[in-house]
Design a protein around this motif. Structure first.
Motif, PDB file in Angstrom:
ATOM      1  N   LEU A 139      -2.209  -5.545 -17.881  1.00  0.00           N
ATOM      2  CA  LEU A 139      -2.871  -6.108 -16.695  1.00  0.00           C
ATOM      3  C   LEU A 139      -3.981  -7.088 -17.067  1.00  0.00           C
ATOM      4  CD1 LEU A 139      -3.182  -2.965 -14.341  1.00  0.00           C
ATOM      5  CD2 LEU A 139      -1.425  -4.735 -14.333  1.00  0.00           C
TER       6      LEU A 139
ATOM      7  N   ARG B 165      -2.592   1.545 -11.129  1.00  0.00           N
ATOM      8  CA  ARG B 165      -1.946   0.216 -11.188  1.00  0.00           C
ATOM      9  C   ARG B 165      -1.770  -0.358  -9.789  1.00  0.00           C
ATOM     10  NH1 ARG B 165       0.460  -1.446 -16.135  1.00  0.00           N
ATOM     11  NH2 ARG B 165       1.719  -3.174 -15.400  1.00  0.00           N
ATOM     12  N   ASN B 166      -1.289   0.503  -8.880  1.00  0.00           N
ATOM     13  CA  ASN B 166      -1.147   0.074  -7.478  1.00  0.00           C
ATOM     14  C   ASN B 166      -2.484  -0.406  -6.920  1.00  0.00           C
ATOM     15  OD1 ASN B 166       1.503   0.934  -7.362  1.00  0.00           O
ATOM     16  ND2 ASN B 166       1.054   2.858  -6.309  1.00  0.00           N
TER      17      ASN B 166
ATOM     18  N   ARG C 220      -3.523  -3.757  -8.060  1.00  0.00           N
ATOM     19  CA  ARG C 220      -2.722  -4.790  -7.371  1.00  0.00           C
ATOM     20  C   ARG C 220      -3.235  -5.044  -5.959  1.00  0.00           C
ATOM     21  NH1 ARG C 220       3.452  -3.722  -6.527  1.00  0.00           N
ATOM     22  NH2 ARG C 220       3.809  -5.801  -5.666  1.00  0.00           N
TER      23      ARG C 220
ATOM     24  N   GLN D 144      -6.505  -6.907  -6.008  1.00  0.00           N
ATOM     25  CA  GLN D 144      -6.287  -8.322  -6.340  1.00  0.00           C
ATOM     26  C   GLN D 144      -5.736  -9.081  -5.134  1.00  0.00           C
ATOM     27  OE1 GLN D 144      -3.987  -7.673  -9.897  1.00  0.00           O
ATOM     28  NE2 GLN D 144      -5.749  -8.033 -11.246  1.00  0.00           N
ATOM     29  N   LYS D 145      -4.936  -8.386  -4.351  1.00  0.00           N
ATOM     30  CA  LYS D 145      -4.341  -9.022  -3.166  1.00  0.00           C
ATOM     31  C   LYS D 145      -5.413  -9.474  -2.167  1.00  0.00           C
ATOM     32  CE  LYS D 145      -1.441  -9.631   0.388  1.00  0.00           C
ATOM     33  NZ  LYS D 145      -0.827 -10.924   0.593  1.00  0.00           N
TER      34      LYS D 145
ATOM     35  N   CYS E  25       1.564  -0.546  -1.199  1.00  0.00           N
ATOM     36  CA  CYS E  25       2.222  -1.490  -2.110  1.00  0.00           C
ATOM     37  C   CYS E  25       3.643  -1.813  -1.673  1.00  0.00           C
ATOM     38  CB  CYS E  25       2.238  -0.942  -3.536  1.00  0.00           C
ATOM     39  SG  CYS E  25       0.674  -1.207  -4.392  1.00  0.00           S
TER      40      CYS E  25
ATOM     41  N   LEU F  77       3.962  -5.197  -0.321  1.00  0.00           N
ATOM     42  CA  LEU F  77       3.677  -6.386  -1.145  1.00  0.00           C
ATOM     43  C   LEU F  77       4.970  -6.976  -1.704  1.00  0.00           C
ATOM     44  CD1 LEU F  77       0.562  -5.273  -3.259  1.00  0.00           C
ATOM     45  CD2 LEU F  77       0.616  -6.504  -1.075  1.00  0.00           C
TER      46      LEU F  77
ATOM     47  N   THR G  36       6.324  -8.340  -7.918  1.00  0.00           N
ATOM     48  CA  THR G  36       5.610  -9.225  -8.851  1.00  0.00           C
ATOM     49  C   THR G  36       6.546  -9.821  -9.895  1.00  0.00           C
ATOM     50  OG1 THR G  36       4.908  -7.170  -9.899  1.00  0.00           O
ATOM     51  CG2 THR G  36       3.235  -8.412  -8.693  1.00  0.00           C
TER      52      THR G  36
END
Ligand code: SF4
Ligand code: SF4
Lengths: 113, 321
Positions: free
Chosen positions: B37, B110-111, B114, B117-118, B314, B317, B320
């Motif tokens: 990451l 991790r989720n 993400r 960051q979104k 997630c 989303l 990725t």
């Protein structure tokens, strides 16, 4: 069998004014809502402390440790008793008084994790 | 439990004092979730896991082995066990979760990264200096050990000049936000759950998810930290209809997890009671705490499937890869 009363129990248990067992008016709401169905918690146990009934407190120590500290009782308590905090205070007392939990000398080599 | 309690509490206290965790896990297991990451180390805003999600598969591996031996997952440790534990990390030798089990829990931080960051948040992490908060020892009333540990954790934050901490689970949120300040003078950290931040930043998915779920509030989020509306706002935001159980929000029922280390049988009964209520409403359940997640999932008998809230968010989303 005669019941022994320890008049200093409350002072031995109490760490600070946050232990407000005396505010309890024994209404029983906490017992009614407890998801663990713990009958002796918290009102009877707090009463034992206030009355110095150390043996009764010790006899019900499983109830003290099985409380989830979930506070469902606390949000329903009409007397704003700090039930979860009081239970933690009882644990602190029992850890020392019954289980003699003492911090061991520092381990020589600490690993991370 | 009388015989084992001394040693259980003692082992946990020893571990927290000397190894900075109640159940020390390999360094790689703490940080593996962040591989690839490229998140910076430290910074004014950090995402802090408190190792909670990473710990669960290790605790479960212990539970599986210990269940054969007695009522408590640490019951079989004798006094000798506690003595040896000071020098060798017994707990880490006792059970190794499979990579799949570990991955299931590593997905959650991790989720969260993400999702943050979104909404455009910039943050770092502390890698192996992301320590356990001491929540379990606090629950057991061992404030001396936990307050000394809290001071060490706080020094790490100071070392990196951290001003804002984003937490992932309710227990770490509560410790860092409401407990540590009682012990640390001039405590300067702003602590927020990622759910609060996502709601504040108006998280919107790339595409709607749709469907119907029932939600299990964590006692600690709902009654200690008053985080109730945010998860609902976020779930509705991805297009999920939320069915509320009778015991929800500030009246939520505990998953039983906090009794697991000393009274596994009682913990299981509490989890079953909760599952019975939730399974009547939906076959899909949402949890927001790793302890709730593992406890309820173990008690489902296939009637309902629980997923962490970050998985549901997630799902809205765009992929990725
Ligand atoms: S609900 Fe409050 S006042 Fe009523 S018995 Fe319980 S602790 Fe006491
Ligand atoms: S905090 Fe303890 S006594 Fe109160 S409802 Fe929860 S389990 Fe029962």
């Amino acid at each position: 069998m005669a019941t022994l009363v320890n008049p200093n129990l409350i002072d031995q248990v109490k760490q600070s004014d946050a232990f407000n067992a005396a505010a309890c008016m024994n209404c029983g709401i906490c017992t009614a809502v407890c998801p663990m169905g713990i009958e002796h918690l918290p009102r009877e146990l707090f009463r034992y402390v206030l009355l110095g009934l150390e043996e009764d407190l010790l006899a019900h120590r499983d109830a003290v440790y099985s409380c989830l500290l979930c506070r469902l009782c606390e949000v329903n308590c009409p007397a704003e008793v700090h039930i979860a905090g009081n239970v933690r205070t009882l644990r602190h007392y029992l850890n020392q008084a019954v289980f003699h939990v003492k911090r061991m000398p520092r381990a020589r080599k600490a690993t991370t994790g | 439990m009388a015989i084992s309690t001394t040693h259980t509490i003692g082992i946990l206290a020893d571990n927290l004092e000397s190894r900075k965790s109640v159940l020390p896990i390999p360094k790689d297991a703490v940080t593996h979730w962040a591989d690839g990451l490229n998140l910076p180390r430290g910074g004014e805003t950090v995402l802090y896991t408190g190792q909670m999600y990473q710990l669960i598969p290790y605790i479960e591996a212990l539970v599986t082995q210990e269940r054969k031996l007695g009522d408590s997952w640490l019951a079989s440790f004798s006094g000798v066990g506690r003595f040896v534990n000071r020098f060798i990390n017994i707990a880490a030798l006792m059970g190794r979760p499979s990579p799949e089990e570990r991955q299931r829990y590593e997905r959650i931080p991790r989720n969260v990264a993400r999702l943050l960051q979104k909404v455009g948040l910039e943050f770092g992490i502390l890698y192996e200096e992301d320590w356990y908060s001491g929540a379990l020892m606090y629950d057991l009333g061992e404030d001396e050990v936990v307050s000394a540990h809290a001071a060490k954790v706080y020094r790490i934050f100071q070392k990196y000049g951290v001003k804002r901490v984003i937490t992932i689970d309710p227990h770490t949120t509560n410790m860092l936000r409401s407990v540590y300040p009682k012990w640390i003078p001039d405590y300067q950290l702003r602590v927020q759950s990622y759910l609060e931040l996502l709601a504040e930043y108006g998280f919107t998915p790339d595409h709607p998810v749709g469907g119907e779920v029932t939600v299990h509030d964590s006692c600690v989020y709902a009654r200690y930290e008053h985080i109730i509306d945010e998860p609902r706002f976020l779930l509705n935001g991805v297009g999920l209809a939320v069915k509320e159980p009778v015991h929800s929000k500030s009246r939520t029922w505990c998953c039983g997890g906090p009794a697991e280390s000393l009274f596994p049988a009682k913990a299981e009964a509490a989890a079953k009671q909760r599952v019975n209520e939730l399974a009547q409403l939906s076959s899909q359940g949402v949890t927001m705490c790793p302890i709730c997640w593992v406890n309820l999932e173990k008690a489902t008998d296939g009637r309902i499937h629980f997923q962490d809230i970050s998985e549901w968010l997630c799902a809205g989303l765009a992929p990725t890869e």
